[in-house]
Write a protein that holds these residues in place. Structure first.
Motif, PDB file in Angstrom:
ATOM      1  N   LYS A  51      -0.555   6.684   3.380  1.00  0.00           N
ATOM      2  CA  LYS A  51      -1.028   5.302   3.491  1.00  0.00           C
ATOM      3  C   LYS A  51      -2.168   5.151   4.483  1.00  0.00           C
ATOM      4  O   LYS A  51      -2.874   4.150   4.479  1.00  0.00           O
ATOM      5  N   ARG A  53      -1.467   4.789   7.621  1.00  0.00           N
ATOM      6  CA  ARG A  53      -0.849   3.650   8.312  1.00  0.00           C
ATOM      7  C   ARG A  53      -0.698   3.948   9.789  1.00  0.00           C
ATOM      8  O   ARG A  53      -0.349   5.045  10.178  1.00  0.00           O
ATOM      9  N   SER A 139       5.287  -0.832   1.062  1.00  0.00           N
ATOM     10  CA  SER A 139       4.535  -1.118  -0.153  1.00  0.00           C
ATOM     11  C   SER A 139       3.592   0.055  -0.436  1.00  0.00           C
ATOM     12  O   SER A 139       3.041   0.653   0.488  1.00  0.00           O
ATOM     13  N   ASN A 141       0.596   0.880  -1.149  1.00  0.00           N
ATOM     14  CA  ASN A 141      -0.855   0.689  -1.099  1.00  0.00           C
ATOM     15  C   ASN A 141      -1.397   1.429   0.120  1.00  0.00           C
ATOM     16  O   ASN A 141      -0.636   1.753   1.032  1.00  0.00           O
ATOM     17  N   SER A 147      -0.954  -5.427  -1.562  1.00  0.00           N
ATOM     18  CA  SER A 147       0.224  -4.722  -2.072  1.00  0.00           C
ATOM     19  C   SER A 147       0.176  -4.574  -3.592  1.00  0.00           C
ATOM     20  O   SER A 147      -0.363  -5.430  -4.290  1.00  0.00           O
ATOM     21  N   GLU A 176       6.184  -9.430  -0.975  1.00  0.00           N
ATOM     22  CA  GLU A 176       7.159  -8.571  -0.325  1.00  0.00           C
ATOM     23  C   GLU A 176       8.390  -9.352   0.114  1.00  0.00           C
ATOM     24  O   GLU A 176       8.393 -10.587   0.141  1.00  0.00           O
ATOM     25  N   HIS A 228      -4.597  -8.194   7.229  1.00  0.00           N
ATOM     26  CA  HIS A 228      -3.687  -7.369   6.449  1.00  0.00           C
ATOM     27  C   HIS A 228      -3.816  -7.902   5.042  1.00  0.00           C
ATOM     28  O   HIS A 228      -4.325  -8.982   4.833  1.00  0.00           O
TER      29      HIS A 228
HETATM   30 MG    MG Z   1       2.897  -3.408   3.168  1.00  0.00          MG
END
Ligand code: MG
Ligand code: TXA
Length: 318
Positions: A51, A53, A139, A141, A147, A176, A228
């Protein structure tokens, strides 16, 4: 191409991939998830890597039922009440992690709490049952993107990172899960989502405390980062009409005339339908190459709270 129709055989294969430490994308009623065996720290690390992330973002752990949740965390009487009312479904509860919780520390970002959800989607449930391990899944993505609500969205973002993408059509809820923190003295809403806040407050018999919002503060729930859910295009909220060169994201029966790309989230003004269409609509309008997406006002009742929350974040300066 990793997309596969979610047949019994594909689910078995996906479960095997999870058990061997690989990543699997799967449909849930809210959005598509990027799953890993939550008890396998290396597999969980693969989620963050795929991700892109930030490491401080803890993940939601998906299990079959409240009994399985109780093996990972302690469920207070209030938690049991919410589990009874909303599981399986689009509610995530943040709970005190049990000392013997087998979930990898990386999945909870080293916190002493753990976010748990029991999804209702039949394919998600079949995958959890076949995998036999709890599944950590954000999620599916790339970090900061919108998402995914279809297998094609997942493929576009992460197709080369996953063993398999189980395809069962669009996610019916489309936003979500609602995240509620039950680990403290007072239940607190961390993220508005697929279960309307009012429905939770009705079961609790009291209003939820709200997490102090975003700017400047360390977010209580890192999904609360201001920017986001961002499309590439700029986002203009509460637009009465779209300007030349913009795309229009409309809502309801009365749409201002516009020559450019237009998608109506729900011509009848149904907020559940709008939530289900939200992320796919943002992706499609983004793909037209416009510089700005103008968005009509959307009421804040029911799923409108989650929709407006995502739109504010999409509009936030990056
Ligand atoms: Mg997410
Ligand atoms: O609908 C959903 O919840 C989807 C599907 C796949 O289940 N998953 C999802 O996961 O949205 P993710 O990782 O994108 O969002 C998880 C949210 C984040 O806002 C995260 O900060 C919060 O849950 N969270 C997770 N663990 C937490 C914890 N221990 N304390 C506070 N917030 C936590």
């Amino acid at each position: 191409m990793p997309i596969r129709p979610a047949t019994a055989e594909a689910i078995r294969e996906a479960a095997g991939a999870l058990r061997s430490g690989r990543l699997v994308a799967f449909p849930t009623e809210t959005v598509y998830g990027l799953g890993a065996d939550a008890t396998n720290g290396r597999a969980v690390a693969g989620i963050y890597a795929a991700k892109g992330r930030p490491q401080f973002n803890p993940l939601i752990v998906h299990v079959a039922d409240a009994g399985e949740a109780a093996r990972l965390a302690s469920l207070s009487p209030l938690a049991l009440k919410l589990a009874d009312a909303f599981w399986p479904g689009a509610l995530t509860m943040v709970l005190a992690k049990r000392a013997d919780c087998p979930v990898a520390d990386l999945a909870t970002a080293g916190l002493d709490t753990i976010a748990i959800r029991v999804p209702s989607h039949p394919i998600a449930r079949a995958l959890i049952a076949a995998a036999v391990v709890p599944i950590a899944a954000p999620s599916a993505n790339r970090s900061g993107h919108v998402s995914p609500t279809t297998a094609a969205h997942v493929d576009a973002d992460l197709g080369d990172q996953v063993a398999i993408i189980l395809d069962d059509g669009p996610s019916p809820v489309g936003v979500e899960s609602t995240v509620v923190d039950l680990s403290g003295a007072q239940p607190k809403l961390l993220r508005a989502g697929g279960v309307p806040t009012e429905a939770i407050e009705t079961v609790l018999g009291a209003p939820l405390a709200r997490a102090t919002d975003m700017a400047g503060e360390r977010p209580a729930s890192p999904g609360q980062l201001a920017s986001h859910y961002a499309p590439r295009a700029a986002v203009r909220l509460d637009a009465a009409a779209a300007r030349p060169g913009e795309a229009l994201l409309a809502f309801g029966p009365t749409v201002p005339s516009h020559g450019g790309p237009t998608i109506n989230l729900s011509p009848t003004g149904d907020l559940n339908e709008a939530a289900a269409n939200l992320f796919a609509a943002l992706r499609s309008l983004d793909a037209t190459g416009v510089e700005t997406i103008a968005i009509m006002p959307i009421p804040s009742s029911g799923l409108g709270e989650a929709i407006n929350d995502r739109l504010r974040r999409a509009a936030a300066a990056r």
